[in-house]
Design a protein around this motif. Structure first.
Motif, PDB file in Angstrom:
ATOM      1  N   MET A   1     -81.303 -12.897 -21.038  1.00  0.00           N
ATOM      2  CA  MET A   1     -81.772 -14.027 -20.259  1.00  0.00           C
ATOM      3  C   MET A   1     -81.162 -13.954 -18.869  1.00  0.00           C
ATOM      4  O   MET A   1     -79.974 -13.696 -18.711  1.00  0.00           O
ATOM      5  N   LYS A   2     -81.987 -14.176 -17.849  1.00  0.00           N
ATOM      6  CA  LYS A   2     -81.509 -14.156 -16.479  1.00  0.00           C
ATOM      7  C   LYS A   2     -80.757 -15.449 -16.176  1.00  0.00           C
ATOM      8  O   LYS A   2     -81.146 -16.541 -16.608  1.00  0.00           O
ATOM      9  N   LEU A   3     -79.672 -15.337 -15.418  1.00  0.00           N
ATOM     10  CA  LEU A   3     -78.913 -16.482 -14.944  1.00  0.00           C
ATOM     11  C   LEU A   3     -78.767 -16.371 -13.432  1.00  0.00           C
ATOM     12  O   LEU A   3     -78.355 -15.324 -12.920  1.00  0.00           O
ATOM     13  N   TYR A   4     -79.120 -17.432 -12.728  1.00  0.00           N
ATOM     14  CA  TYR A   4     -78.987 -17.483 -11.278  1.00  0.00           C
ATOM     15  C   TYR A   4     -78.026 -18.609 -10.915  1.00  0.00           C
ATOM     16  O   TYR A   4     -78.058 -19.682 -11.523  1.00  0.00           O
ATOM     17  N   VAL A   5     -77.185 -18.359  -9.936  1.00  0.00           N
ATOM     18  CA  VAL A   5     -76.387 -19.421  -9.330  1.00  0.00           C
ATOM     19  C   VAL A   5     -76.944 -19.622  -7.927  1.00  0.00           C
ATOM     20  O   VAL A   5     -76.943 -18.688  -7.111  1.00  0.00           O
ATOM     21  N   MET A   6     -77.446 -20.818  -7.655  1.00  0.00           N
ATOM     22  CA  MET A   6     -78.103 -21.103  -6.384  1.00  0.00           C
ATOM     23  C   MET A   6     -77.618 -22.445  -5.852  1.00  0.00           C
ATOM     24  O   MET A   6     -77.058 -23.263  -6.599  1.00  0.00           O
ATOM     25  N   ASN A   7     -77.843 -22.669  -4.572  1.00  0.00           N
ATOM     26  CA  ASN A   7     -77.608 -23.997  -4.026  1.00  0.00           C
ATOM     27  C   ASN A   7     -78.696 -24.356  -3.031  1.00  0.00           C
ATOM     28  O   ASN A   7     -79.262 -23.482  -2.363  1.00  0.00           O
ATOM     29  N   GLY A   8     -78.982 -25.630  -2.955  1.00  0.00           N
ATOM     30  CA  GLY A   8     -79.907 -26.178  -1.976  1.00  0.00           C
ATOM     31  C   GLY A   8     -79.126 -27.097  -1.061  1.00  0.00           C
ATOM     32  O   GLY A   8     -78.709 -28.179  -1.479  1.00  0.00           O
ATOM     33  N   ALA A   9     -78.852 -26.659   0.162  1.00  0.00           N
ATOM     34  CA  ALA A   9     -78.041 -27.422   1.118  1.00  0.00           C
ATOM     35  C   ALA A   9     -76.675 -27.761   0.528  1.00  0.00           C
ATOM     36  O   ALA A   9     -76.108 -28.802   0.816  1.00  0.00           O
ATOM     37  N   GLY A  10     -76.164 -26.887  -0.331  1.00  0.00           N
ATOM     38  CA  GLY A  10     -74.849 -27.090  -0.925  1.00  0.00           C
ATOM     39  C   GLY A  10     -74.862 -27.664  -2.324  1.00  0.00           C
ATOM     40  O   GLY A  10     -73.858 -27.588  -3.037  1.00  0.00           O
ATOM     41  N   ASN A  11     -75.972 -28.249  -2.740  1.00  0.00           N
ATOM     42  CA  ASN A  11     -76.133 -28.795  -4.095  1.00  0.00           C
ATOM     43  C   ASN A  11     -76.254 -27.602  -5.051  1.00  0.00           C
ATOM     44  O   ASN A  11     -77.224 -26.850  -4.995  1.00  0.00           O
ATOM     45  N   ARG A  12     -75.262 -27.390  -5.940  1.00  0.00           N
ATOM     46  CA  ARG A  12     -75.101 -26.111  -6.656  1.00  0.00           C
ATOM     47  C   ARG A  12     -75.646 -26.174  -8.083  1.00  0.00           C
ATOM     48  O   ARG A  12     -75.399 -27.140  -8.813  1.00  0.00           O
ATOM     49  N   PHE A  13     -76.349 -25.123  -8.481  1.00  0.00           N
ATOM     50  CA  PHE A  13     -77.015 -25.091  -9.780  1.00  0.00           C
ATOM     51  C   PHE A  13     -76.758 -23.773 -10.516  1.00  0.00           C
ATOM     52  O   PHE A  13     -76.707 -22.707  -9.908  1.00  0.00           O
ATOM     53  N   ALA A  14     -76.649 -23.899 -11.836  1.00  0.00           N
ATOM     54  CA  ALA A  14     -76.788 -22.749 -12.722  1.00  0.00           C
ATOM     55  C   ALA A  14     -78.212 -22.812 -13.265  1.00  0.00           C
ATOM     56  O   ALA A  14     -78.617 -23.820 -13.845  1.00  0.00           O
ATOM     57  N   ILE A  15     -78.985 -21.756 -13.056  1.00  0.00           N
ATOM     58  CA  ILE A  15     -80.393 -21.743 -13.448  1.00  0.00           C
ATOM     59  C   ILE A  15     -80.599 -20.656 -14.496  1.00  0.00           C
ATOM     60  O   ILE A  15     -80.435 -19.466 -14.219  1.00  0.00           O
ATOM     61  N   GLU A 275     -76.943 -13.496  -9.168  1.00  0.00           N
ATOM     62  CA  GLU A 275     -77.910 -13.348 -10.248  1.00  0.00           C
ATOM     63  C   GLU A 275     -77.411 -12.275 -11.206  1.00  0.00           C
ATOM     64  O   GLU A 275     -76.815 -11.282 -10.791  1.00  0.00           O
ATOM     65  N   GLY A 276     -77.639 -12.506 -12.487  1.00  0.00           N
ATOM     66  CA  GLY A 276     -77.190 -11.562 -13.498  1.00  0.00           C
ATOM     67  C   GLY A 276     -77.916 -11.833 -14.805  1.00  0.00           C
ATOM     68  O   GLY A 276     -78.899 -12.573 -14.861  1.00  0.00           O
ATOM     69  N   GLU A 277     -77.433 -11.183 -15.852  1.00  0.00           N
ATOM     70  CA  GLU A 277     -78.051 -11.365 -17.161  1.00  0.00           C
ATOM     71  C   GLU A 277     -76.974 -11.741 -18.163  1.00  0.00           C
ATOM     72  O   GLU A 277     -75.793 -11.425 -18.005  1.00  0.00           O
ATOM     73  N   MET A 278     -77.395 -12.464 -19.202  1.00  0.00           N
ATOM     74  CA  MET A 278     -76.493 -12.822 -20.280  1.00  0.00           C
ATOM     75  C   MET A 278     -77.252 -12.746 -21.595  1.00  0.00           C
ATOM     76  O   MET A 278     -78.471 -12.939 -21.626  1.00  0.00           O
ATOM     77  N   PRO A 279     -76.583 -12.423 -22.700  1.00  0.00           N
ATOM     78  CA  PRO A 279     -77.286 -12.331 -23.975  1.00  0.00           C
ATOM     79  C   PRO A 279     -77.714 -13.712 -24.448  1.00  0.00           C
ATOM     80  O   PRO A 279     -77.041 -14.711 -24.213  1.00  0.00           O
ATOM     81  N   LEU A 280     -78.876 -13.764 -25.093  1.00  0.00           N
ATOM     82  CA  LEU A 280     -79.347 -15.013 -25.661  1.00  0.00           C
ATOM     83  C   LEU A 280     -78.445 -15.419 -26.825  1.00  0.00           C
ATOM     84  O   LEU A 280     -78.029 -14.563 -27.608  1.00  0.00           O
TER      85      LEU A 280
END
Length: 280
Positions: A1-15, A275-280
């Motif tokens: 499963m893909k995992l992304y760490v992103m932010n929108g104007a500093g608002n931080r998310f694990a996706i 961005e990276g991957e992790m096992p389900l």
């Protein structure tokens, strides 16, 4: 499963991209994922986002499931919608994306390489829509902090942008003790589902400085629905114009509450941190 760490104007998310899988987030997993000093480092995550396949019959590309870092399940997050839309546009090569959420389908548009606009729909303004625990007009609601005859804070506006917001207009947002006032007001008895508490300083009729105490997440660097709510509240109180720049701790958002259809359009930057991957 893909995992992304992103932010929108500093608002931080694990996706988490859980499309094609049976993965489901749990409250405990959301808390562990978003914890400061946890798997995402010292910053942690304000919200945890899971991208699922859209529900049958929908034209959307994904269904976006949203969790606060206290394990609470919520219906809307504007900045996360912009981040998810950018991922979909990168994947498709297009300039548009349709994202299904618990409050409906959101349409997002590319405005630059790392700038995304999302149509957040119409604000909900009835007292029962916020919701409030008693009937009242929502352009000013009966919430005060301090002495009754000389309150420190008073006359906030209430707006639902997929989640409940209470917006105070203050003289100096940086002099306001948000970390003390935010938790107290989040659980104010008038808000049966708690509320996001915004503190807005007016710089001009088309420019505000905003900080938001988010329910279930605390003080964040940005809150997309909070920026939308602040502009709507300001327009209703005859303080702001419908097209407004909103400066937040993490950057800038541009909000347009369109008069033509009553929809609120939010435009702002996104950043892909990892961005990276992790096992389900």
């Amino acid at each position: 499963m893909k995992l992304y760490v992103m932010n929108g104007a500093g608002n931080r998310f694990a996706i988490f991209d859980a499309r094609g899988s049976r993965f489901r987030m749990s409250p405990d997993m959301a808390v562990k994922t978003g914890a400061r000093g946890g798997p995402l480092g010292d910053k942690g995550a304000d919200q945890i986002i899971v991208l699922h396949d859209p529900l049958p019959g929908s034209d959307a590309q994904i269904f976006m499931d949203i969790w606060n870092n206290d394990g609470g399940h919520v219906d809307a997050c504007g900045n996360a919608s912009r981040c998810a839309a950018w991922l979909l546009m990168r994947e498709s090569g297009g300039d548009n994306a349709l994202i299904q959420t618990a409050i409906g389908v959101l349409h997002a548009t590319r405005k630059g390489e790392l700038s995304i606009a999302v149509d957040m729909g119409k604000p909900r303004l009835g007292w029962e829509d916020i919701p409030l625990s008693e009937a009242m007009h929502t352009h000013h609601i009966d919430v005060k902090v301090g002495p009754i005859d000389n309150p420190v804070l008073s006359n906030p506006g209430a707006v639902n942008m997929g989640n409940p917001h209470c917006v105070f207009f203050v003289d100096d947002v940086m002099a306001t003790d948000i970390e003390r006032l935010g938790p107290m007001l989040e659980f104010y008895p008038l808000f049966p589902q708690q509320a996001n508490i915004g503190f807005a300083q007016i710089i001009a009729d088309d420019h505000i400085r905003l900080r938001v105490w988010e329910r279930g997440a605390g003080l964040t660097l940005a809150c997309g629905t909070g920026a939308c709510a602040a502009v709507v509240a300001g327009v209703r109180q005859h303080r702001l114009s419908r097209l407004c720049r909103v400066d937040v701790d993490g950057g800038r958002l541009d909000i347009h509450w369109r008069g033509s259809d009553d929809h609120v359009i939010m435009t702002g930057p996104i950043e892909l941190e990892h961005e990276g991957e992790m096992p389900l």
